[in-house]
Design a protein around this motif. Structure first.
Motif, PDB file in Angstrom:
ATOM      1  N   THR A  99      17.300  35.096  40.286  1.00  0.00           N
ATOM      2  CA  THR A  99      17.152  33.658  40.086  1.00  0.00           C
ATOM      3  C   THR A  99      17.015  32.940  41.419  1.00  0.00           C
ATOM      4  N   HIS A 100      16.477  31.722  41.347  1.00  0.00           N
ATOM      5  CA  HIS A 100      16.436  30.831  42.484  1.00  0.00           C
ATOM      6  C   HIS A 100      17.609  29.852  42.375  1.00  0.00           C
ATOM      7  N   LEU A 101      17.938  29.228  43.493  1.00  0.00           N
ATOM      8  CA  LEU A 101      18.905  28.143  43.468  1.00  0.00           C
ATOM      9  C   LEU A 101      18.152  26.823  43.477  1.00  0.00           C
ATOM     10  N   VAL A 102      18.578  25.900  42.623  1.00  0.00           N
ATOM     11  CA  VAL A 102      17.892  24.614  42.512  1.00  0.00           C
ATOM     12  C   VAL A 102      18.925  23.487  42.461  1.00  0.00           C
ATOM     13  N   GLU A 103      18.482  22.309  42.848  1.00  0.00           N
ATOM     14  CA  GLU A 103      19.276  21.089  42.676  1.00  0.00           C
ATOM     15  C   GLU A 103      18.492  20.151  41.762  1.00  0.00           C
ATOM     16  N   LEU A 104      19.133  19.676  40.712  1.00  0.00           N
ATOM     17  CA  LEU A 104      18.516  18.723  39.796  1.00  0.00           C
ATOM     18  C   LEU A 104      18.894  17.320  40.221  1.00  0.00           C
ATOM     19  N   ARG A 105      17.878  16.461  40.392  1.00  0.00           N
ATOM     20  CA  ARG A 105      18.109  15.082  40.818  1.00  0.00           C
ATOM     21  C   ARG A 105      17.383  14.138  39.865  1.00  0.00           C
ATOM     22  N   SER A 106      17.806  12.881  39.844  1.00  0.00           N
ATOM     23  CA  SER A 106      17.146  11.911  38.985  1.00  0.00           C
ATOM     24  C   SER A 106      15.813  11.507  39.598  1.00  0.00           C
ATOM     25  N   ALA A 107      14.811  11.331  38.752  1.00  0.00           N
ATOM     26  CA  ALA A 107      13.504  10.894  39.238  1.00  0.00           C
ATOM     27  C   ALA A 107      13.586   9.416  39.615  1.00  0.00           C
ATOM     28  N   PRO A 108      12.872   8.999  40.654  1.00  0.00           N
ATOM     29  CA  PRO A 108      12.945   7.601  41.074  1.00  0.00           C
ATOM     30  C   PRO A 108      12.367   6.651  40.036  1.00  0.00           C
ATOM     31  N   ASP A 109      13.016   5.506  39.877  1.00  0.00           N
ATOM     32  CA  ASP A 109      12.508   4.462  38.975  1.00  0.00           C
ATOM     33  C   ASP A 109      11.362   3.692  39.605  1.00  0.00           C
ATOM     34  N   VAL A 110      11.380   3.620  40.945  1.00  0.00           N
ATOM     35  CA  VAL A 110      10.365   2.875  41.678  1.00  0.00           C
ATOM     36  C   VAL A 110       9.374   3.868  42.283  1.00  0.00           C
ATOM     37  N   PRO A 111       8.074   3.681  42.082  1.00  0.00           N
ATOM     38  CA  PRO A 111       7.097   4.601  42.668  1.00  0.00           C
ATOM     39  C   PRO A 111       7.275   4.703  44.181  1.00  0.00           C
ATOM     40  N   GLY A 112       7.285   5.935  44.689  1.00  0.00           N
ATOM     41  CA  GLY A 112       7.430   6.148  46.121  1.00  0.00           C
ATOM     42  C   GLY A 112       8.862   6.247  46.599  1.00  0.00           C
ATOM     43  N   ALA A 113       9.840   5.983  45.728  1.00  0.00           N
ATOM     44  CA  ALA A 113      11.236   6.078  46.134  1.00  0.00           C
ATOM     45  C   ALA A 113      11.691   7.539  46.121  1.00  0.00           C
ATOM     46  N   ALA A 114      12.799   7.801  46.806  1.00  0.00           N
ATOM     47  CA  ALA A 114      13.339   9.158  46.844  1.00  0.00           C
ATOM     48  C   ALA A 114      14.098   9.457  45.561  1.00  0.00           C
ATOM     49  N   ALA A 115      14.178  10.751  45.220  1.00  0.00           N
ATOM     50  CA  ALA A 115      14.952  11.163  44.056  1.00  0.00           C
ATOM     51  C   ALA A 115      16.420  10.834  44.257  1.00  0.00           C
ATOM     52  N   GLY A 116      17.110  10.515  43.164  1.00  0.00           N
ATOM     53  CA  GLY A 116      18.508  10.122  43.245  1.00  0.00           C
ATOM     54  C   GLY A 116      19.450  11.286  43.033  1.00  0.00           C
ATOM     55  N   TYR A 117      20.721  11.052  43.364  1.00  0.00           N
ATOM     56  CA  TYR A 117      21.743  12.092  43.296  1.00  0.00           C
ATOM     57  C   TYR A 117      22.512  11.998  41.991  1.00  0.00           C
ATOM     58  N   TYR A 118      22.609  13.105  41.279  1.00  0.00           N
ATOM     59  CA  TYR A 118      23.451  13.167  40.095  1.00  0.00           C
ATOM     60  C   TYR A 118      24.854  13.622  40.516  1.00  0.00           C
ATOM     61  N   PRO A 119      25.880  12.803  40.343  1.00  0.00           N
ATOM     62  CA  PRO A 119      27.236  13.330  40.553  1.00  0.00           C
ATOM     63  C   PRO A 119      27.462  14.516  39.621  1.00  0.00           C
ATOM     64  N   PRO A 120      28.160  15.551  40.090  1.00  0.00           N
ATOM     65  CA  PRO A 120      28.292  16.776  39.279  1.00  0.00           C
ATOM     66  C   PRO A 120      28.806  16.532  37.866  1.00  0.00           C
ATOM     67  N   GLU A 121      29.704  15.540  37.702  1.00  0.00           N
ATOM     68  CA  GLU A 121      30.299  15.315  36.390  1.00  0.00           C
ATOM     69  C   GLU A 121      29.428  14.440  35.493  1.00  0.00           C
ATOM     70  N   ALA A 122      28.331  13.877  36.046  1.00  0.00           N
ATOM     71  CA  ALA A 122      27.559  12.910  35.271  1.00  0.00           C
ATOM     72  C   ALA A 122      26.126  13.344  34.996  1.00  0.00           C
ATOM     73  N   GLY A 123      25.642  14.386  35.627  1.00  0.00           N
ATOM     74  CA  GLY A 123      24.249  14.765  35.473  1.00  0.00           C
ATOM     75  C   GLY A 123      23.989  15.564  34.214  1.00  0.00           C
ATOM     76  N   PRO A 124      22.721  15.779  33.886  1.00  0.00           N
ATOM     77  CA  PRO A 124      22.354  16.513  32.665  1.00  0.00           C
ATOM     78  C   PRO A 124      22.368  18.029  32.824  1.00  0.00           C
ATOM     79  N   ALA A 125      22.567  18.538  34.036  1.00  0.00           N
ATOM     80  CA  ALA A 125      22.461  19.981  34.268  1.00  0.00           C
ATOM     81  C   ALA A 125      23.478  20.755  33.434  1.00  0.00           C
ATOM     82  N   ARG A 126      23.001  21.817  32.786  1.00  0.00           N
ATOM     83  CA  ARG A 126      23.863  22.720  32.009  1.00  0.00           C
ATOM     84  C   ARG A 126      23.125  24.036  31.840  1.00  0.00           C
ATOM     85  N   ALA A 127      23.869  25.076  31.624  1.00  0.00           N
ATOM     86  CA  ALA A 127      23.258  26.384  31.416  1.00  0.00           C
ATOM     87  C   ALA A 127      22.370  26.359  30.173  1.00  0.00           C
TER      88      ALA A 127
END
Length: 357
Positions: A99-127
């Motif tokens: 497997t690869h290691l990945v970080e899941l981040r929120s997509a920017p709401d504003v075009p051209g903005a950087a991806a946002g950070y999901y706090p570990p307890e609040a993001g959608p990531a799950r096995a």
């Protein structure tokens, strides 16, 4: 990372000291950034431009550089419910689990903005979560590797480098003003693709700088260490990264030290690679594989005499390594000077050269 280091280095970086664009976009050349030089034995500091590096070093010194090239490792994806997300690929090669290691981040709401950070307890990531990627590809998340990173199995229509070249973009964070082409994240030494983020200490080097260094008798030799993502929001200890130390570079470090020269690492990635290839006897040997080495003041360094590096956040785990090379007193003075004299932070910023004498 250790909380002890954070409490010992009590400093705050004003937001305006983040370099928001490459040096070239700010009206100076790559080698026009500022360079603070610190000397461990005397605690003296000097303010320079990077173009002064050939005059600061001595004939017979060895600069060890990282020749890893930066991949466009950020991808846009969609969750099963259609939510747009950003996937940052942190390992270019699959690890022992395939497997690869990945970080899941929120997509920017504003075009051209950087991806946002999901706090570990609040993001959608799950096995088991499937993320649809461009070109009919997908990533299925596995178990957590850290609070921020997860294992993921990728299904791609092409080999990874070709796929990223077509659909990826350079990883960037909110302090950078906009997306820059991946070429802005390459160093002059970049020949072996594999890094998720630029080995940025080498960014100020130009062909002219290298030629002037060689002309003054400074040696240059490569290692390879492919960097993972290093999110500024989460200062965990470094994890496993792929590295190679060629036999010629290993031998050269021994010859230089035997002749009274200094081995100076260009970037923390080089320190990690060299130290991973060094035995308890202090001899650097040819090596290839994955390293999990964490360098602390208690562990110390065996192969490296000096370090050229960027400026790091107060809680960054890299500060442990810097203290191992430079000592607490010099590091504290350098950071105080950098803040007072308005040096710029992050991958497009200024640099710090830490020397023993």
């Amino acid at each position: 990372m250790s909380t002890a280091l954070g409490s010992r280095f009590d400093f705050t970086v004003p937001p305006e000291l983040s370099a928001r664009a490459p040096a070239e976009a700010r009206g100076v050349g790559r080698d026009g950034v500022r360079m603070l030089v610190g000397h461990r034995n005397t605690l003296a500091v000097e303010h320079h431009r990077f173009t002064d590096l050939p005059q600061v070093l001595r004939a017979g010194d060895l600069l060890v550089v990282n020749n890893s090239a930066t991949l466009p490792a950020a991808l846009t994806g969609r969750l099963p419910d259609g939510t747009a997300v950003a996937l940052h690929l942190s390992s270019a090669e699959p690890g022992p689990l395939g497997t690869h290691l990945v970080e899941l981040r929120s997509a920017p709401d504003v075009p051209g903005a950087a991806a946002g950070y999901y706090p570990p307890e609040a993001g959608p990531a799950r096995a088991g979560l499937r993320i649809a990627l461009p070109g009919g590809a997908d990533a299925v998340l596995g178990e957590a590797f850290t609070a921020r990173l997860r294992h993921a199995r990728l299904t791609l229509p092409d080999a990874l480098p070709a796929y990223l070249a077509r659909y990826g973009r350079a990883v960037r964070y909110g302090y950078v003003d906009r997306d820059w082409p991946v070429e802005a994240y390459q160093t002059v030494f970049a020949t072996v693709p594999g890094s998720s983020e630029m080995p940025s200490a080498a960014r100020p080097f130009t062909a002219d700088t290298v030629a002037r260094l060689v002309g003054r008798g400074v040696l240059v030799a490569p290692v390879t260490l492919h960097t993972g993502v290093a999110s500024p929001e989460a200062h965990e200890a470094p994890y496993a990264e792929r590295f190679t130390v060629p036999a010629t570079t290993a031998a050269l470090t021994g010859h230089v030290r035997a002749a009274g020269g200094r081995v100076i690492a260009v970037g923390t990635t080089v320190v990690r690679a060299l130290e991973s290839a060094t035995g308890p006897d202090g001899v650097v040997r040819e090596a290839d594989g994955w390293t999990e080495l964490v360098i602390t003041p208690e562990r110390g360094v065996r192969a490296v005499d000096g370090l050229l590096t960027g400026w790091h956040e107060p809680q960054a785990s890299h500060l442990l390594m810097l203290e191992a090379v430079a000592g607490h007193a010099l590091l504290e003075r350098c950071y105080a000077e950098a803040i007072e004299h308005r040096y710029l932070w992050h991958e497009f910023g200024d640099v710090n050269l830490l020397l023993p004498d």
